[in-house]
Write a protein that holds these residues in place. Structure first.
Motif, PDB file in Angstrom:
ATOM      1  N   THR A  43       0.830  -1.210   0.000  1.00 33.98           N
ATOM      2  CA  THR A  43       0.000   0.000   0.000  1.00 33.98           C
ATOM      3  C   THR A  43       0.859   1.252   0.000  1.00 33.98           C
ATOM      4  O   THR A  43       0.543   2.240  -0.690  1.00 33.98           O
ATOM      5  CB  THR A  43      -0.925  -0.005   1.227  1.00 33.98           C
ATOM      6  OG1 THR A  43      -1.756  -1.170   1.192  1.00 33.98           O
ATOM      7  CG2 THR A  43      -1.808   1.229   1.256  1.00 33.98           C
ATOM      8  N   THR A  46       1.926   2.184  -3.440  1.00 31.47           N
ATOM      9  CA  THR A  46       0.887   2.385  -4.442  1.00 31.47           C
ATOM     10  C   THR A  46       0.477   3.847  -4.510  1.00 31.47           C
ATOM     11  O   THR A  46       0.282   4.492  -3.473  1.00 31.47           O
ATOM     12  CB  THR A  46      -0.344   1.518  -4.121  1.00 31.47           C
ATOM     13  OG1 THR A  46       0.045   0.147  -4.097  1.00 31.47           O
ATOM     14  CG2 THR A  46      -1.443   1.714  -5.148  1.00 31.47           C
ATOM     15  N   SER A  50       4.844   5.455  -7.960  1.00 31.86           N
ATOM     16  CA  SER A  50       4.972   4.048  -7.583  1.00 31.86           C
ATOM     17  C   SER A  50       6.356   3.771  -7.010  1.00 31.86           C
ATOM     18  O   SER A  50       7.362   4.282  -7.514  1.00 31.86           O
ATOM     19  CB  SER A  50       4.724   3.142  -8.796  1.00 31.86           C
ATOM     20  OG  SER A  50       3.404   3.304  -9.274  1.00 31.86           O
ATOM     21  N   ARG A 318      -6.290   1.603  -6.178  1.00 30.29           N
ATOM     22  CA  ARG A 318      -6.136   1.079  -7.531  1.00 30.29           C
ATOM     23  C   ARG A 318      -7.238   1.593  -8.459  1.00 30.29           C
ATOM     24  O   ARG A 318      -6.995   1.881  -9.631  1.00 30.29           O
ATOM     25  CB  ARG A 318      -6.165  -0.447  -7.508  1.00 30.29           C
ATOM     26  CG  ARG A 318      -4.964  -1.084  -6.818  1.00 30.29           C
ATOM     27  CD  ARG A 318      -3.762  -1.073  -7.723  1.00 30.29           C
ATOM     28  NE  ARG A 318      -2.590  -1.677  -7.085  1.00 30.29           N
ATOM     29  CZ  ARG A 318      -1.479  -1.966  -7.722  1.00 30.29           C
ATOM     30  NH1 ARG A 318      -1.379  -1.720  -9.008  1.00 30.29           N
ATOM     31  NH2 ARG A 318      -0.447  -2.486  -7.073  1.00 30.29           N
TER      32      ARG A 318
END
Length: 347
Positions: A43, A46, A50, A318
């Motif tokens: 996490t 993310t 990135s 996401r």
């Protein structure tokens, strides 16, 4: 002397005292902790920037590492992860308390209506008082949750607090509060309504260490209080007569469990908004993993709730949605399965 506890158990003796630990529960907690750590690292890597797991670990452990990576991990993403851990654990413990109180897997604060009370209190602050101050919203959420619990408790109390009556009254009060909140949204300007609706989606974005400190402090106090309610509530699951014979004051124990459970729910709602279904699902998942006879296992439930919310936040990042939307989508399917299973077992 050997004592058979019915399940494989580790016993640790030291200085004249003995600590008994259920072997399966300990192993499950270890696996859940490892899963939370792995998912937490993923996490933290993310987002729009990135990072690999190696970069994340280096940023967490090495103060002299890349400044940009440390800024992203330590200042931007770590508070969000810690909020997910604390809020997931708080919701799971609250759900475990209410499912034990009601002796029903549907007895979670979002189903009973206590989450609606916290949401209504925060909405009054945002829409009627016209403030988006974090402390003011938190205060409104806590007051709303406490007031809702008091109303539900008074309406459900008839020569004692019957679990089924508590669920029915809670659902009715929650529906009324949801209607009140909808009325408030329709009576204000579109800008104010959009602010409240965005907050109501339940999001971990925009939170920092400034809000995290008080949240963790309150959570630790409530965690201590929740552990004190475990023994009397577990004995109440045997029935009031058996619990009273063991010295438990039934109504006082139920009141204490209700107060702690509502406070945990209000704490999460105040911090990140209403997040549904974590309190419903996490205690049941933990019970099945540990194969326990009760949902009131604080540590496995807390770890499961933390893992569920971190996983939901990972998925939300996401697809670029608030975490509350993800928990509603997944939790709705879980609720439908749970209702179908409950119906099938009673046929």
């Amino acid at each position: 002397m050997y004592v058979d506890f019915g399940r494989p158990t580790w016993i640790w003796r030291r200085l004249g005292t003995a600590l008994r630990v259920d072997r399966r529960t300990a192993l499950v907690c270890g696996v859940l902790t490892a899963a939370v750590l792995v998912l937490g690292v993923l996490t933290l890597g993310t987002g729009s920037i990135s990072l690999t797991p190696a970069q994340v670990l280096t940023a967490l452990t090495d103060p002299g590492s890349d400044r940009r990576a440390r800024l992203v991990v330590m200042d931007w993403r770590l508070p969000r992860l810690l909020f997910a851990l604390v809020c997931g654990a708080a919701l799971a413990i609250s759900g475990a308390l209410f499912q034990s109180l009601t002796k029903n897997p549907l007895g979670s604060p979002d189903i009973i209506g206590f989450s609606s009370g916290s949401y209504a209190g925060a909405s009054v602050v945002m829409l009627l008082l016209g403030t988006a101050n974090y402390l003011a919203i938190a205060t409104g959420s806590l007051i709303g949750g406490a007031a809702t619990a008091l109303v539900v408790y008074l309406l459900a109390y008839r020569h004692g607090l019957h679990p089924f009556r508590l669920i029915i009254v809670g659902i009715a009060v929650g529906a009324g509060l949801s209607s009140l909140t909808s009325m408030l949204l329709l009576s204000v300007s579109p800008q104010q309504a959009m602010l409240a609706a965005t907050w109501a989606a339940g999001s971990l974005s925009g939170l920092g260490f400034e809000q995290l400190g008080p949240t963790i402090a309150v959570f630790l106090v409530l965690l201590i209080c929740s552990t004190a309610t475990v023994r009397p509530l577990t004995q109440l699951e045997l029935g009031d007569d058996a619990a009273v014979a063991l010295g438990v004051r039934a109504n006082r124990a139920r009141l204490a469990g209700t107060v702690v459970g509502v406070a945990l729910t209000a704490l999460v709602t105040a911090a990140v908004g209403p997040i549904a279904f974590v309190a419903l699902a996490a205690p049941q998942i933990a019970q099945r993993l540990t194969r326990s006879s009760t949902t009131l296992r604080i540590v496995p439930a807390a770890l499961t709730g933390a893992l569920v919310l971190v996983a939901a936040d990972f998925a939300a990042q996401r697809v670029e949605l608030p975490v509350g939307v993800v928990t509603v989508c997944v939790g709705g399917a879980y609720l439908a399965w749970l209702l179908a299973r409950q119906y099938a077992t009673r046929r």
